[in-house]
Structures are given as C-alpha cells and as structure tokens.
Design a protein around this motif. Structure first.
Motif, PDB file in Angstrom:
ATOM      1  N   SER A  85       1.028  -0.887   0.166  1.00 32.20           N
ATOM      2  CA  SER A  85       0.382   0.028   0.243  1.00 32.20           C
ATOM      3  C   SER A  85       0.575   0.896   0.042  1.00 32.20           C
ATOM      4  N   TRP A  86       2.044   1.496   0.702  1.00 28.56           N
ATOM      5  CA  TRP A  86       2.864   2.805   0.759  1.00 28.56           C
ATOM      6  C   TRP A  86       3.773   2.717  -0.500  1.00 28.56           C
ATOM      7  N   VAL A  87       3.866   1.852  -0.791  1.00 26.22           N
ATOM      8  CA  VAL A  87       4.607   1.747  -2.871  1.00 26.22           C
ATOM      9  C   VAL A  87       3.301   2.142  -3.940  1.00 26.22           C
ATOM     10  N   LEU A  88       1.882   1.799  -3.337  1.00 23.40           N
ATOM     11  CA  LEU A  88       1.185   1.991  -4.290  1.00 23.40           C
ATOM     12  C   LEU A  88       0.954   3.486  -4.771  1.00 23.40           C
ATOM     13  N   TYR A  89       0.756   4.084  -3.119  1.00 21.82           N
ATOM     14  CA  TYR A  89       0.895   5.555  -2.557  1.00 21.82           C
ATOM     15  C   TYR A  89       1.753   6.555  -2.827  1.00 21.82           C
ATOM     16  N   GLY A  90       2.641   5.582  -3.188  1.00 24.28           N
ATOM     17  CA  GLY A  90       3.874   6.698  -3.645  1.00 24.28           C
ATOM     18  C   GLY A  90       4.586   6.551  -4.925  1.00 24.28           C
ATOM     19  N   LEU A  91       4.076   5.152  -5.665  1.00 27.92           N
ATOM     20  CA  LEU A  91       4.147   5.869  -7.158  1.00 27.92           C
ATOM     21  C   LEU A  91       3.161   5.769  -8.176  1.00 27.92           C
ATOM     22  N   GLY A  92       2.257   5.684  -6.940  1.00 30.54           N
ATOM     23  CA  GLY A  92       0.746   6.057  -8.283  1.00 30.54           C
ATOM     24  C   GLY A  92       0.398   4.647  -8.985  1.00 30.54           C
ATOM     25  N   CYS A  93      -0.815   5.026  -9.411  1.00 35.58           N
ATOM     26  CA  CYS A  93      -1.091   3.951 -10.965  1.00 35.58           C
ATOM     27  C   CYS A  93      -0.760   4.064 -11.978  1.00 35.58           C
ATOM     28  N   GLU A  94      -0.291   2.501 -12.345  1.00 32.35           N
ATOM     29  CA  GLU A  94       0.465   2.365 -14.280  1.00 32.35           C
ATOM     30  C   GLU A  94      -1.023   2.051 -14.922  1.00 32.35           C
ATOM     31  N   ASN A  95      -1.903   0.851 -14.454  1.00 30.77           N
ATOM     32  CA  ASN A  95      -3.138   1.083 -15.305  1.00 30.77           C
ATOM     33  C   ASN A  95      -3.789   0.932 -14.556  1.00 30.77           C
ATOM     34  N   GLU A  96      -4.814   1.640 -15.076  1.00 32.91           N
ATOM     35  CA  GLU A  96      -6.794   2.308 -14.797  1.00 32.91           C
ATOM     36  C   GLU A  96      -7.123   0.709 -14.938  1.00 32.91           C
ATOM     37  N   PRO A 242       2.361 -11.847 -16.415  1.00 35.60           N
ATOM     38  CA  PRO A 242       1.030 -10.652 -17.186  1.00 35.60           C
ATOM     39  C   PRO A 242       1.121  -9.902 -16.157  1.00 35.60           C
ATOM     40  N   PHE A 243       1.001  -9.902 -14.832  1.00 32.72           N
ATOM     41  CA  PHE A 243       0.428  -8.743 -14.124  1.00 32.72           C
ATOM     42  C   PHE A 243       1.441  -8.078 -14.235  1.00 32.72           C
ATOM     43  N   ALA A 244       3.331  -8.415 -14.375  1.00 32.71           N
ATOM     44  CA  ALA A 244       3.920  -7.158 -14.302  1.00 32.71           C
ATOM     45  C   ALA A 244       3.718  -7.158 -15.908  1.00 32.71           C
ATOM     46  N   GLU A 245       4.066  -7.187 -16.850  1.00 40.14           N
ATOM     47  CA  GLU A 245       3.339  -6.942 -18.091  1.00 40.14           C
ATOM     48  C   GLU A 245       2.686  -5.688 -18.491  1.00 40.14           C
ATOM     49  N   ALA A 246       1.132  -6.496 -17.447  1.00 45.67           N
ATOM     50  CA  ALA A 246       0.240  -5.198 -17.544  1.00 45.67           C
ATOM     51  C   ALA A 246       0.218  -4.097 -16.970  1.00 45.67           C
ATOM     52  N   GLY A 247       1.149  -3.702 -15.966  1.00 48.47           N
ATOM     53  CA  GLY A 247       1.602  -2.606 -14.900  1.00 48.47           C
ATOM     54  C   GLY A 247       0.872  -2.578 -13.830  1.00 48.47           C
ATOM     55  N   VAL A 248       0.967  -4.244 -13.019  1.00 47.29           N
ATOM     56  CA  VAL A 248       0.553  -4.106 -11.520  1.00 47.29           C
ATOM     57  C   VAL A 248       1.448  -3.616 -10.912  1.00 47.29           C
ATOM     58  N   ARG A 249       1.984  -2.561 -10.096  1.00 48.72           N
ATOM     59  CA  ARG A 249       2.954  -2.229  -9.262  1.00 48.72           C
ATOM     60  C   ARG A 249       3.531  -3.115  -8.550  1.00 48.72           C
ATOM     61  N   PHE A 250       2.624  -4.143  -7.415  1.00 45.64           N
ATOM     62  CA  PHE A 250       3.424  -4.580  -6.935  1.00 45.64           C
ATOM     63  C   PHE A 250       2.172  -5.994  -6.722  1.00 45.64           C
ATOM     64  N   ILE A 251       3.106  -7.363  -6.709  1.00 48.61           N
ATOM     65  CA  ILE A 251       2.226  -8.314  -6.531  1.00 48.61           C
ATOM     66  C   ILE A 251       3.049  -9.359  -5.296  1.00 48.61           C
ATOM     67  N   GLU A 252       2.236 -10.179  -4.676  1.00 44.36           N
ATOM     68  CA  GLU A 252       3.141 -10.939  -3.627  1.00 44.36           C
ATOM     69  C   GLU A 252       2.404 -12.715  -4.311  1.00 44.36           C
ATOM     70  N   LEU A 253       3.204 -13.107  -4.169  1.00 43.81           N
ATOM     71  CA  LEU A 253       2.808 -14.490  -3.759  1.00 43.81           C
ATOM     72  C   LEU A 253       3.159 -15.456  -2.986  1.00 43.81           C
ATOM     73  N   ASN A 254       2.332 -16.351  -1.864  1.00 47.86           N
ATOM     74  CA  ASN A 254       2.561 -16.695  -1.386  1.00 47.86           C
ATOM     75  C   ASN A 254       2.545 -18.154  -0.895  1.00 47.86           C
ATOM     76  N   MET A 255       3.465 -18.780  -0.361  1.00 46.87           N
ATOM     77  CA  MET A 255       3.361 -20.339  -0.008  1.00 46.87           C
ATOM     78  C   MET A 255       3.397 -20.905   1.889  1.00 46.87           C
ATOM     79  N   GLU A 256       2.651 -22.018   2.067  1.00 42.20           N
ATOM     80  CA  GLU A 256       2.213 -21.610   3.174  1.00 42.20           C
ATOM     81  C   GLU A 256       2.805 -22.553   3.564  1.00 42.20           C
ATOM     82  N   TYR A 257       2.735 -23.206   4.899  1.00 41.72           N
ATOM     83  CA  TYR A 257       3.292 -24.886   5.630  1.00 41.72           C
ATOM     84  C   TYR A 257       5.218 -24.401   5.404  1.00 41.72           C
TER      85      TYR A 257
END
Length: 399
Positions: A85-96, A242-257
């Motif tokens: 959220s801080w990153v998005l607040y600082g950098l703004g949106c790239e793909n509306e 593809p999310f990165a190519e589309a301009g998504v600023r911050f992508i988090e992947l999660n793996m439990e266990y």
C-alpha cells in the motif's frame, strides 16, 4: 523461505560442519559467483549469479503473527498500511484498468487481510486478494466481473449515477473511505476490459504450463501430515508475469507450510520441490520479456529456524536473531552474498552486515525510487511512515 542453522537444512548459507553430513541438503557452488545453493533448489541454482543473498537478516519477534505483520507492515501492534500500500501510495497507478496491488493466495491467519491492507491510507491503495491459501488459483474468463443482464453502456450509466450520489455524500462528510469507494467502483468497471485476459492462463501454450509446473498436482507431505503440490505456487508465478506486463505495481505470491517444527528435513525438502521450478521459470520469463531490470523480486519469510535441543531429533523452533532472504533484479547486485551469521548452541545470530526488517523496507522503497523518510502520511496528528523512525538503506547491495 525458512533458512536454518546447524543441524537443520540450509538453502543458501554454507557451514563447513554440515558439509560432511549426508542427512542434510548439500550446498553446491553455482555460476561465476560460486554462490552456494541447496541441492533441493536445482532450478533456482541456474540463476545463482542473479541472486543477492542477505545472510544476516534479523527481526524483533519469534511469534508467527507478529513477525508476519512486522514483515508486511513494519509494526505488529498498530493497524498500519502494508508495504504494498505504501508503494502504491508513493508511485501511483500505471494501468487504470487493473488493480495496482495484487496479493495471491494470501493466508487468513497470521494477520490476514492486514498483511495487504491500507489501514488509514485511502482504501484504493489496499491489495486485491486473489485465490485461497493452499489452493491452486483457477483460471478465470472474467465472467464474474461482467453483467449479462445489461449492456456495458447501461453499466456505465449506473456507475455514473452511483458516483454522483457518492460525490454528493463525499461533499457532506469529506470521508476518505467514500473517495476510495468511488475509485474502486470505477476500477472494477474498467477491469472487465483487461483483467479477464490476464487471469485466463489457459491460453498459454502447453509447453509454458509444463515449464512452470502449473499442472503438476503430485502431492507431497508437509507440516503435520498436510500436503502440497507444485501447481499451487506455479499458477501464482504464471500469473505474476502477465500482471507485471500489464503494469501492476506490487504483486505478492504466498506459499504456506514453511513453519516446519517436527519433521523439518522432509517438509523443507518437499516445500523446496514445490517452489523451485515455478520461481526459476518466472525468472526466465522476466529476463526474456525485458522486465528483469525493472522488477524487484524479494523472497523470504518472517524469520528463520533454530535447531532442536535434542541432538538426534529433526525438530526446529523460530529464530528471529539471524536468517536469510534474497533479492533479485531491480537494481540489486547479482552474484552477491551480504552479511554473516555465527553459530551458537541452538541456532545462529547475525554478526556482520546485519539487516533488520526496517532496513529491508527502506532498501526496497529506495530501489523503487522513493525515499522512506519522506514517504509519509499525516494521520491522527502525526506523520506516519513505513519504517517509523527506523531503517537505513543497505547501499552495499545496490548496483
């Protein structure tokens, strides 16, 4: 990723006393740098010269929920905005037409939604959760985003009407929540155009699905008899590009266990198997499509592991005093290991090149072109920031 000391599996941190012990994973040298990587990560080892390994990470707590919140939000008590959220607040949106912060397979435990929440920042900066923890993300054709009963033009008129009502209410209340709601409605409408295309990875050639392991549903045991498979993490990695190519600023992947306590060697080996092929394939893709230098990859967990007090038992506990994470791409030095941990009786602790979680946050923000000391938001009479009054940029790892 849990990286553990002494009589525990080490993924990136070599200790001579373990070299002759066949019970634990061997760390072999790879690439021009000779960086040692566990034999349980053979595909990731191909990218050894791209990794910047932080060997002396440390944090403030050995408790899962607190450590996870500290890693995501910089604090475990106050409900503060997440790093994304801080990153998005600082950098703004790239793909509306796309969410700018996406969290895949986020767990509902250990902080839950707070880990990708915006807290007192406008709600438009909150992460959009996709998928459920421990389950492979299913491809989507976007039908859940569309309304077959009315035309797009009629939908647009609906949105405009709701927006006018919300704007009138906003003038009366000056509520940031209402403003965020207005923007969320607009983004949701526009997502019908692009989002479904990014989520429908069934259009990928079969060779791509195979390279990532997106259809490998073989089950292996982890943590208290539960099971995992390659496709759980592979589908997240397959969507990340593809999310990165589309301009998504911050992508988090999660793996439990990764919270391996009693059958540590077996569980860690099987977890490495589940993430090794997907993350290496994502690295290949980012390099081939020209996104590597513009994408910062951060891989790690809330803390590391200690060893069991019983010499012959395969058990571990939480270790916040010294553990390993790695960064790659996005302006960090490849072929590089920073810091050192020293062995003690039950675990390891950072002694040289120490990097606290606040330092990690400061460095990530710096690499993304922001100043962590100036990235502030005034709330309740105080200027808040991600790193609070702490944090230093680890210039030693920056190109």
């Amino acid at each position: 990723m849990a990286v553990t000391p002494r009589r525990s599996s080490l993924c990136f941190d070599y200790h001579p006393e373990l070299a002759m012990d066949p019970y634990w994973a061997r760390l072999q040298q790879h690439g021009e740098s000779g960086l040692r990587v566990s034999q349980w990560l053979p595909n990731l080892a191909r990218h050894a010269d791209s990794l910047c390994v932080l060997r002396a990470m440390h944090t403030d707590t050995p408790i899962d929920s607190k450590g996870t919140l500290l890693l995501h939000c910089g604090h475990w008590v106050l409900p503060l905005p997440s790093l994304g959220s801080w990153v998005l607040y600082g950098l703004g949106c790239e793909n509306e037409n796309m969410p700018s912060y996406i969290a895949l397979n986020m767990s509902s435990s250990f902080g839950g939604i707070r880990n990708c929440g915006s807290a007192f920042l406008p709600s438009t900066y909150q992460g959009v959760g996709i998928g459920q923890a421990r389950q492979a993300v299913e491809p989507s054709d976007g039908s859940n985003l569309t309304n077959d009963s009315i035309s797009p033009n009629e939908q647009q008129r609906q949105i405009q009407l709701v927006e006018r009502l919300n704007q009138r209410f906003l003038e009366q209340t000056a509520s940031p929540e209402i403003e965020g709601m207005i923007q969320s409605h607009e983004t949701t409408f526009r997502m019908q155009m692009d989002f479904s295309q990014q989520m429908d990875f069934t259009s990928e050639p079969q060779r791509v699905l195979d390279v990532y392991g997106a259809e490998n549903r073989e089950q292996r045991k982890v943590r208290w008899g539960r099971q995992t498979s390659v496709d759980v993490f592979a589908r997240q990695c397959l969507l990340a590009r593809p999310f990165a190519e589309a301009g998504v600023r911050f992508i988090e992947l999660n793996m439990e266990y990764w919270d391996t306590h009693t059958t540590h060697r077996r569980d860690t080996q099987n977890l490495c198997w589940a993430v090794d092929q997907p993350i290496a394939s994502l690295f290949d893709d980012l390099k081939q499509c020209g996104l590597w230098d513009d994408t910062l990859v951060v891989w790690g967990g809330e803390f590391g592991r200690t060893t069991s007090e019983e010499e012959n038992q395969d058990g571990t506990d939480h270790n916040p005093r010294g553990y390993t994470m790695f960064l790659a791409g996005g302006g960090v030095q490849g072929c590089f290991a920073y810091g050192r941990r020293a062995l003690d009786v039950q675990g390891t602790f950072a002694v040289e090149g120490k990097v606290h979680v606040h330092d990690l946050h400061a460095t990530i923000v710096h690499l993304l072109g922001l100043d962590h000391e100036r990235l502030t938001y005034r709330y309740s009479g105080r200027d808040f920031r991600l790193t609070d009054v702490f944090g230093r940029v680890v210039n030693e790892i920056i190109v």
